[in-house]
Design a protein around this motif. Sequence first.
Motif, mmCIF file in Angstrom:
data_model
loop_
_atom_site.group_PDB
_atom_site.id
_atom_site.type_symbol
_atom_site.label_atom_id
_atom_site.label_comp_id
_atom_site.label_asym_id
_atom_site.label_seq_id
_atom_site.Cartn_x
_atom_site.Cartn_y
_atom_site.Cartn_z
ATOM 1 N N ARG A 73 60.358 53.629 -23.265
ATOM 2 C CA ARG A 73 61.610 53.256 -23.924
ATOM 3 C C ARG A 73 62.169 54.434 -24.728
ATOM 4 N N ARG A 74 61.268 55.244 -25.276
ATOM 5 C CA ARG A 74 61.737 56.381 -26.076
ATOM 6 C C ARG A 74 62.528 57.398 -25.235
ATOM 7 N N LEU A 75 62.237 57.430 -23.921
ATOM 8 C CA LEU A 75 63.006 58.317 -23.036
ATOM 9 C C LEU A 75 64.471 57.908 -22.982
ATOM 10 N N PHE A 76 64.719 56.625 -23.242
ATOM 11 C CA PHE A 76 66.081 56.102 -23.114
ATOM 12 C C PHE A 76 66.686 55.800 -24.483
ATOM 13 N N ALA A 77 66.269 56.609 -25.452
ATOM 14 C CA ALA A 77 66.613 56.319 -26.839
ATOM 15 C C ALA A 77 68.063 56.643 -27.158
ATOM 16 N N ASP A 78 68.605 57.650 -26.502
ATOM 17 C CA ASP A 78 69.987 58.046 -26.730
ATOM 18 C C ASP A 78 70.882 56.882 -26.298
ATOM 19 N N THR A 79 71.699 56.381 -27.221
ATOM 20 C CA THR A 79 72.397 55.130 -26.911
ATOM 21 C C THR A 79 73.500 55.309 -25.877
ATOM 22 N N LYS A 80 73.992 56.531 -25.682
ATOM 23 C CA LYS A 80 75.113 56.706 -24.758
ATOM 24 C C LYS A 80 74.676 56.419 -23.313
ATOM 25 N N GLY A 81 75.127 55.307 -22.828
ATOM 26 C CA GLY A 81 74.835 54.956 -21.434
ATOM 27 C C GLY A 81 73.409 54.493 -21.171
ATOM 28 N N ALA A 82 72.670 54.178 -22.239
ATOM 29 C CA ALA A 82 71.288 53.743 -22.023
ATOM 30 C C ALA A 82 71.275 52.379 -21.335
ATOM 31 N N PRO A 83 70.354 52.182 -20.384
ATOM 32 C CA PRO A 83 70.316 50.912 -19.666
ATOM 33 C C PRO A 83 69.942 49.750 -20.596
ATOM 34 N N VAL A 84 70.398 48.566 -20.232
ATOM 35 C CA VAL A 84 69.907 47.342 -20.862
ATOM 36 C C VAL A 84 68.638 46.949 -20.113
ATOM 37 N N ALA A 226 68.928 46.474 -16.134
ATOM 38 C CA ALA A 226 69.949 45.565 -15.614
ATOM 39 C C ALA A 226 70.488 46.034 -14.267
ATOM 40 N N TYR A 227 70.734 47.342 -14.141
ATOM 41 C CA TYR A 227 71.372 47.851 -12.931
ATOM 42 C C TYR A 227 70.415 48.685 -12.089
ATOM 43 N N THR A 228 69.228 48.242 -11.884
ATOM 44 C CA THR A 228 68.211 48.904 -11.062
ATOM 45 C C THR A 228 67.734 50.222 -11.673
ATOM 46 N N SER A 229 66.642 50.720 -11.105
ATOM 47 C CA SER A 229 66.036 51.962 -11.613
ATOM 48 C C SER A 229 66.974 53.155 -11.416
ATOM 49 N N TYR A 230 67.919 53.020 -10.502
ATOM 50 C CA TYR A 230 68.886 54.108 -10.301
ATOM 51 C C TYR A 230 69.684 54.349 -11.585
ATOM 52 N N GLN A 231 69.897 53.287 -12.352
ATOM 53 C CA GLN A 231 70.580 53.415 -13.640
ATOM 54 C C GLN A 231 69.764 54.298 -14.585
ATOM 55 N N MET A 232 68.438 54.149 -14.531
ATOM 56 C CA MET A 232 67.577 54.992 -15.366
ATOM 57 C C MET A 232 67.666 56.448 -14.915
ATOM 58 N N SER B 365 89.325 46.221 -1.536
ATOM 59 C CA SER B 365 88.699 45.499 -0.431
ATOM 60 C C SER B 365 87.330 46.066 -0.048
ATOM 61 N N GLU B 366 87.128 47.330 -0.343
ATOM 62 C CA GLU B 366 85.884 47.956 0.115
ATOM 63 C C GLU B 366 85.133 48.552 -1.062
ATOM 64 N N LYS B 367 84.243 47.786 -1.621
ATOM 65 C CA LYS B 367 83.515 48.343 -2.752
ATOM 66 C C LYS B 367 82.041 48.147 -2.560
ATOM 67 N N ALA B 368 81.328 49.213 -2.367
ATOM 68 C CA ALA B 368 79.881 49.117 -2.289
ATOM 69 C C ALA B 368 79.321 50.220 -3.156
ATOM 70 N N ARG B 369 79.818 50.254 -4.369
ATOM 71 C CA ARG B 369 79.385 51.306 -5.270
ATOM 72 C C ARG B 369 78.239 50.773 -6.118
ATOM 73 N N ARG B 370 77.211 51.598 -6.316
ATOM 74 C CA ARG B 370 76.149 51.192 -7.228
ATOM 75 C C ARG B 370 76.767 51.037 -8.610
ATOM 76 N N ARG B 371 76.310 50.028 -9.353
ATOM 77 C CA ARG B 371 76.928 49.766 -10.652
ATOM 78 C C ARG B 371 76.723 50.926 -11.616
ATOM 79 N N ALA B 372 75.557 51.573 -11.517
ATOM 80 C CA ALA B 372 75.326 52.718 -12.399
ATOM 81 C C ALA B 372 76.267 53.867 -12.043
ATOM 82 N N ASP B 373 76.617 53.975 -10.763
ATOM 83 C CA ASP B 373 77.600 54.988 -10.363
ATOM 84 C C ASP B 373 78.934 54.714 -11.051
ATOM 85 N N SER B 374 79.330 53.454 -11.106
ATOM 86 C CA SER B 374 80.575 53.112 -11.791
ATOM 87 C C SER B 374 80.491 53.502 -13.266
#
Lengths: 513, 395
Positions: A73-84, A226-232, B365-374
């Motif tokens: 969690r400390r890796l994501f401490a910076d609040t700007k854009g940190a995942p939920v 919330a938005y998958t590990s890709y968000q991390m 009509s065509e959105k398949a963007r990852r939410r983190a990308d948005s």
Amino acid sequence: MEQLFDVIIIGAGNGGLAGALDCTCAGKKVLLLEKNPLPGGCATAFCRGRFEFEASLHELCAMGTEEEPKSVRRLFADTKGAPVFYKVEDCFRLMARDGEGKTLDVTLPSSRERIFSTLKELARDAEQGVQDFFELMDECAAGVDYVNKTGANQNKRYLLTHFPNFVRCGSHTVSEVFRALRLPPALCTVLGAYWVYLGVDPDRLSFLHYALMARQYFDDGSYIPAYTSYQMSLYLLDVVRRQGGVVKFNTKAKRLLVEDGQVRGVITDGGTYLCRTLISDISPHMLFGQMVPQNLVPSFHKKLAAARDGKFSARFLVLYLGLDAPADELGIRDYSIFLYSDPDPSKVYRTMMDQNEPVQSAVFVCPNVVNPEASPEGTCICTLTAMAPPELFEDLDGLAYLQLKERIAKGMLDLLESRTGFRLREHIEEYELATPVTFARYLGTPEGAAYGYEAQGLDDIVTRCRTVGEESLFENAWQAGAWGEFGDGYSSAYSSGRAAAGRALRYLEENPV
Amino acid sequence: MKKIKIRPVWLLDVLSFSNRAKQRKKRIEKTKEAPVRADYSINRLAGELHPEQLCLVVRDCVSFEEAQGTLFTLSRKGGGPLPVFEAGQYLTFTFAIGESLLSRSYSICSSPREAREGFYRIYVREGPDSFAAGWIRKNWKSGAELKAHGPNGTFTMRPLRDEKQILALAGGSGITPFVSMAKAIRDGLADFCLTILYGARTAAQMPFLGKLREISEKCPLIRVVPVLSDVRDHDAPDGFETGWIGEDMVRKYMPQGPFSLFFYGPRPMYELACQTAGALGLKRKNLRYESFGLSSDDKANGNGSCRVRVLLPDGEELELVAQRNESLLVAFERGGIAVRSGCRSGSCGFCRCRVLQGEYQIQESEKARRRADSEHSYVHTCVCFPRTDLCVALD
């Protein structure tokens, strides 16, 4: 004139990103190279139709709470854009079939007290065993802490007097320690079930490794973003960039420039970059096997690669399902269910690795149970993960492979429906199957291995942690990620990335220009 | 805590614990040095199926003048088997026309088995404003060398998801993926019933009708119904339907029992197909369509142009003029910036870039963007239209 960087990092997986984070934070000039167009390695997501699928993350450990954050969690401490992050309340539900067609069905909650009462219900005479089990895990954690802090200077007598059980269990497997604790069979089944997240069955898995990982999982539970590990991954990338790191995607590292046992630079398809230190977030097998002429590979690493004898850890099959009905309507109440073909976890492993057996055991996950944002309203996502014997995919031609994939997907769906009673088939709006070939395609790991080296025998994690200091890749190059000393898992890959960064920073300090 | 005894002589445990590091070292020392192995069958297969780039040669081209299309047969430069694919997938070609760097995708219309035998077929049709297709038809001659990516795409029949009966609606050159599916069924690589409503203006604009009829005569799983839109009922030859492919036509030919509706064709036909699916009460999962070609411009976004500052991966910077009713991808291509693209409909993600400044619109009509990308302002440039001046970065 080529650019010179303090640190070049190959691979923007969890280890590479965490390493880049620490190196840029220390003000170093950092170049992060990634062959794919996206960061994350395994920590990624993909879209099909209206679904966004988490590629790999089941449970994120070492999170702690918002008030008392732990390392991840400390890796994501910076609040700007940190995942939920959403808390996963239960460790897992286990459904293990026995030979007589009966099923042991237990839901293991998180937190020690709740686990205690669940296990006591399961086996009435188990109280002492369970108590000993947790105390032993605590002692192991404290012992490892002491060993890590003291390094080579540890006081043997102090170790023996303060952590005697730790020392006694230190070279034994999970199964051996369970027997010594006289745990009833049902408890061995439930507590041993966790092995899948480490990729080695209890008969071969080091108890220390198990204890360190399982303890925090059992005590604290886990989380998912919330938005998958890709968000991390994107978050870490963003911080690396804000701290001045240079990141190049679609840039495959092709060759290392090696001179006098040191890495001087990296040749990519987009140019050559010079470096003072290197962190590798790709497998040593591919680094030494593809990117360095054999006469420049350190003798130690040639021997080590040979001694490892191709013992890569788990290769996975993952069935991703996008369903057109909400989870509760389909009767899905659990975040994760371990579907095992046998009460003996080691037998589960052996069956999984037998290429003549169809998939009989798997881990089911439904993120919607804890994450209301996992998929659009009125839908849910389910994944089913199993280990694959690599032989299944050897010497296949393309057409045979495509057909095998469909057979496997059907087999996995059959398994899921028959063991759980869920009726999912008519709700499948999207699905994909990832195989070791898929992992090999995106990660480039040998045989598509996703967990690094198998954490047993030579590569037992506790041993590796003690020897890593003397096993740098080159004098100025270190390993990060699942191939590093802590093995697989998100928290482990982050940790090894940061440890590698620490070594690089120390080297830069000790060897000023 | 009590003593946990594993071995009768617990000193052995202590010894083996403290000796583990030494044992590891000893074992490594004793091992014979050997070259590090980096070649694995699984990785080889991954590379064969998904090469970084394909170098292809035009082996043969047949022009269909009335249909304004050309059928290309492509083989691997130097020969040998090509990556197999799933019927319905496409190839993406990258090429330069003058200063412009373009990429275009075309569905493969040959059988997956034929890829193994060493060739792909694609069909390129020239529309009223298809700049690239016209150029391709003129310039890709026998022996020409081409660079391609793929095969890619998700417009394929998936046995766990789709019904065993597929009703395909094809408009003009939208027939190509279904030709491949019919051949896959013929070759025993797929097992489903395929009824194709093949629409075109006139019979002369159906270059695949003969082949499809030949296949369906031998294979009872396949049926093809040609539908002519520009021919009046009493002028139509035997075996042809006339008019637009709408609800009535679908009801007439739809299979008994559950079926999935597959669709590929121009936008007006797409809207008709969606209406039809709605009227028939089809579940969302049973309506599948190939979307590339559906969205190349957006008239709704208004006229005029914007300036786009582009930060390139190598640190260089340049400025482009982009039309508001054309996607960013088109502006990049015209400006000679090499951006890999695939589906051109917002789903494959190859053409992504990061918007650092300015406003833009994503085609709804065509959105398949990852939410983190948005969250981090990554867009798929093929469905992204500038609204103001922009600053973007290419990774």
